[in-house]
Design a protein around this motif. Structure first.
Motif, PDB file in Angstrom:
ATOM      1  N   ARG A 101      92.894  47.064   6.064  1.00  0.00           N
ATOM      2  CA  ARG A 101      92.658  48.225   5.201  1.00  0.00           C
ATOM      3  C   ARG A 101      91.238  48.245   4.647  1.00  0.00           C
ATOM      4  N   GLN A 104      88.472  50.259   6.540  1.00  0.00           N
ATOM      5  CA  GLN A 104      88.474  51.720   6.431  1.00  0.00           C
ATOM      6  C   GLN A 104      88.147  52.440   7.749  1.00  0.00           C
ATOM      7  N   TRP A 106      89.915  54.163   9.494  1.00  0.00           N
ATOM      8  CA  TRP A 106      90.523  55.490   9.594  1.00  0.00           C
ATOM      9  C   TRP A 106      89.438  56.559   9.441  1.00  0.00           C
ATOM     10  N   GLN A 107      88.337  56.207   8.752  1.00  0.00           N
ATOM     11  CA  GLN A 107      87.236  57.159   8.595  1.00  0.00           C
ATOM     12  C   GLN A 107      86.610  57.511   9.945  1.00  0.00           C
ATOM     13  N   ALA A 109      88.211  57.413  12.881  1.00  0.00           N
ATOM     14  CA  ALA A 109      89.199  58.253  13.562  1.00  0.00           C
ATOM     15  C   ALA A 109      89.187  59.665  12.997  1.00  0.00           C
ATOM     16  N   GLN A 110      89.092  59.783  11.680  1.00  0.00           N
ATOM     17  CA  GLN A 110      89.036  61.110  11.066  1.00  0.00           C
ATOM     18  C   GLN A 110      87.819  61.888  11.565  1.00  0.00           C
TER      19      GLN A 110
END
Length: 120
Positions: A101, A104, A106-107, A109-110
């Protein structure tokens, strides 16, 4: 086959790209865990590893290279990783995003999917 069919990427073609970052919550197992992830990247046939971070991700990269991953790129942060991936992705490429986590990722991927980039 129609002309439109020629433009659909073959899901079995393209590269498998893993974007990885440091795993900071592992305690005494941290160094060996990063090395093991590198070895696994080679075992699973990853074509390119994009490592985000510092010394620990360098260990992952070193072991990935020794395990046969042909292309390895190291970057300092998620913005640079997203910009790099955006510049090299081709139709049919598959991107695997994996991090703890704190990484980060996911940033990334976003950003690649056009979503608003969020923090914690």
């Amino acid at each position: 086959m129609t002309e439109a069919d020629d433009k659909i990427p073959d899901p079995n073609s393209g590269r498998t790209i893993a974007i990885l970052t440091e795993m900071l919550e592992l305690g005494d197992e941290t160094l060996e865990a990063h090395r093991e992830v590198g070895r696994m990247a080679g075992q699973y046939g990853i074509d390119m590893l994009v490592g985000v971070g510092g010394d620990l991700i360098k260990q992952t990269a070193l072991y990935a290279g020794a395990a046969g991953v042909p292309d390895i790129v190291l970057v300092a942060d998620n913005d640079t990783a997203a910009a790099y991936l955006d510049s090299i992705l081709r139709p049919g490429d598959k991107v695997i995003v994996k991090a703890s986590r704190s990484g980060q990722l996911w940033q990334v991927a976003q950003r690649l999917t056009g979503q608003p980039v969020t923090g914690f």
